[in-house]
Design a protein around this motif. Sequence first.
Motif, mmCIF file in Angstrom:
data_model
loop_
_atom_site.group_PDB
_atom_site.id
_atom_site.type_symbol
_atom_site.label_atom_id
_atom_site.label_comp_id
_atom_site.label_asym_id
_atom_site.label_seq_id
_atom_site.Cartn_x
_atom_site.Cartn_y
_atom_site.Cartn_z
ATOM 1 N N MET A 1 2.164 7.108 -4.349
ATOM 2 C CA MET A 1 1.479 8.297 -4.876
ATOM 3 C C MET A 1 1.027 8.032 -6.294
ATOM 4 O O MET A 1 1.757 7.470 -7.108
ATOM 5 C CB MET A 1 2.430 9.496 -4.853
ATOM 6 C CG MET A 1 1.824 10.768 -5.429
ATOM 7 S SD MET A 1 2.972 12.160 -5.293
ATOM 8 C CE MET A 1 2.026 13.398 -6.163
ATOM 9 N N THR A 140 13.398 10.251 -1.985
ATOM 10 C CA THR A 140 11.941 10.330 -1.896
ATOM 11 C C THR A 140 11.486 11.685 -1.363
ATOM 12 O O THR A 140 10.427 12.185 -1.751
ATOM 13 C CB THR A 140 11.396 9.211 -1.003
ATOM 14 O OG1 THR A 140 12.104 9.206 0.247
ATOM 15 C CG2 THR A 140 11.544 7.845 -1.677
ATOM 16 N N ALA A 143 11.516 14.110 -4.260
ATOM 17 C CA ALA A 143 10.316 13.916 -5.086
ATOM 18 C C ALA A 143 9.079 14.496 -4.415
ATOM 19 O O ALA A 143 8.217 15.076 -5.078
ATOM 20 C CB ALA A 143 10.114 12.427 -5.370
ATOM 21 N N GLU A 144 9.002 14.356 -3.110
ATOM 22 C CA GLU A 144 7.829 14.847 -2.379
ATOM 23 C C GLU A 144 7.710 16.361 -2.399
ATOM 24 O O GLU A 144 6.603 16.901 -2.314
ATOM 25 C CB GLU A 144 7.878 14.335 -0.931
ATOM 26 C CG GLU A 144 7.532 12.859 -0.814
ATOM 27 C CD GLU A 144 7.950 12.265 0.516
ATOM 28 O OE1 GLU A 144 8.433 13.028 1.394
ATOM 29 O OE2 GLU A 144 7.817 11.042 0.689
ATOM 30 N N ALA A 147 7.647 17.135 -7.111
ATOM 31 C CA ALA A 147 6.551 16.653 -7.966
ATOM 32 C C ALA A 147 5.253 17.436 -7.770
ATOM 33 O O ALA A 147 4.587 17.774 -8.765
ATOM 34 C CB ALA A 147 6.326 15.155 -7.746
ATOM 35 N N THR A 174 14.097 12.022 -9.944
ATOM 36 C CA THR A 174 13.161 11.608 -8.900
ATOM 37 C C THR A 174 11.741 12.059 -9.216
ATOM 38 O O THR A 174 10.776 11.334 -8.926
ATOM 39 C CB THR A 174 13.585 12.146 -7.524
ATOM 40 O OG1 THR A 174 13.617 13.575 -7.547
ATOM 41 C CG2 THR A 174 14.953 11.629 -7.134
ATOM 42 N N THR A 175 11.610 13.233 -9.824
ATOM 43 C CA THR A 175 10.274 13.722 -10.185
ATOM 44 C C THR A 175 9.649 12.854 -11.271
ATOM 45 O O THR A 175 8.464 12.507 -11.197
ATOM 46 C CB THR A 175 10.350 15.184 -10.656
ATOM 47 O OG1 THR A 175 10.856 15.990 -9.581
ATOM 48 C CG2 THR A 175 8.985 15.705 -11.071
ATOM 49 N N ARG A 178 8.499 9.637 -9.702
ATOM 50 C CA ARG A 178 7.264 9.796 -8.928
ATOM 51 C C ARG A 178 6.054 9.954 -9.850
ATOM 52 O O ARG A 178 5.008 9.352 -9.615
ATOM 53 C CB ARG A 178 7.414 11.011 -8.012
ATOM 54 C CG ARG A 178 6.183 11.341 -7.166
ATOM 55 C CD ARG A 178 5.710 10.176 -6.310
ATOM 56 N NE ARG A 178 6.727 9.658 -5.400
ATOM 57 C CZ ARG A 178 6.992 10.133 -4.188
ATOM 58 N NH1 ARG A 178 6.324 11.167 -3.724
ATOM 59 N NH2 ARG A 178 7.924 9.579 -3.442
ATOM 60 N N SER A 184 10.655 3.779 -5.791
ATOM 61 C CA SER A 184 11.887 4.567 -5.741
ATOM 62 C C SER A 184 13.133 3.734 -6.033
ATOM 63 O O SER A 184 14.150 4.277 -6.491
ATOM 64 C CB SER A 184 12.025 5.262 -4.386
ATOM 65 O OG SER A 184 12.058 4.316 -3.331
ATOM 66 N N TRP A 187 14.193 4.261 -9.692
ATOM 67 C CA TRP A 187 14.444 5.579 -10.259
ATOM 68 C C TRP A 187 15.834 5.691 -10.882
ATOM 69 O O TRP A 187 16.011 6.361 -11.890
ATOM 70 C CB TRP A 187 14.271 6.660 -9.181
ATOM 71 C CG TRP A 187 12.869 6.802 -8.695
ATOM 72 C CD1 TRP A 187 11.753 6.193 -9.197
ATOM 73 C CD2 TRP A 187 12.417 7.595 -7.590
ATOM 74 N NE1 TRP A 187 10.633 6.559 -8.473
ATOM 75 C CE2 TRP A 187 11.016 7.416 -7.485
ATOM 76 C CE3 TRP A 187 13.057 8.436 -6.687
ATOM 77 C CZ2 TRP A 187 10.251 8.058 -6.513
ATOM 78 C CZ3 TRP A 187 12.312 9.068 -5.711
ATOM 79 C CH2 TRP A 187 10.916 8.880 -5.625
#
Length: 227
Positions: A1, A140, A143-144, A147, A174-175, A178, A184, A187
């Motif tokens: 991303m 992940t 984050a998805e 973010a 995690t944010t 990303r 990842s 992180w």
Amino acid sequence: MSATSDSTTSSTTGTGKTSRKIVLWRHGQTAWNLERRFQGSTDIELTETGVAQARRAARLLASLRPDAIVSSDLRRASATAAELASITGLTVTHDEALRETFAGEWQGLTHDEILEKYGDQYAAWKRGEAVRRGGGELETEVAERAAPVVLAHVDRLPPSGTLVVVSHGGTIRTTIGRLLGLDSYYWEGLGGLSNCCWSVLGEGARGWRLMEHNAGTLPEPVLGDDD
């Protein structure tokens, strides 16, 4: 991303004279923090110390003149955000997508209990493997969900605006990973945040930059050649 979108980078000039900032602020202390008990998405309140931490940090962050506040809807985060809202007069937007990682059977266990019952799973997670801790979310996946919420609120900021995001240690890490475009696996290298400390991301010519991490005082300008 991608670390940025067209709307995210639009406020940055080629010389970087204007840019938006994201302050990612962890909630204050809870009783489960003191017990080293895994909270995850369990809704735990702040301790008296946690409330005091939030009030102190809010006085500092208010001097940044934030334009918007968005918070996890869990009580420890929303109570922290309320302290900044009471000073700034801003309305807090709550979003469950900013909650801490759901960790299934790990939630409510102490660190030692997790090592005893899920030692192999814990070790695999620390090695950087994709692990559903306690049968819960992957990092992940956190984050998805988180973010895009942050970026959506950034898109509404004025050219030099500041967004304060009140969330949780794992979700913030995690944010950040990303938004910086890090794989990842790396992180974990960002390290944790202390209660009521924050990290600051700013727009640069090539996307988001980590300006402060696990800070408890206001950012100072970077003076020198690497600005």
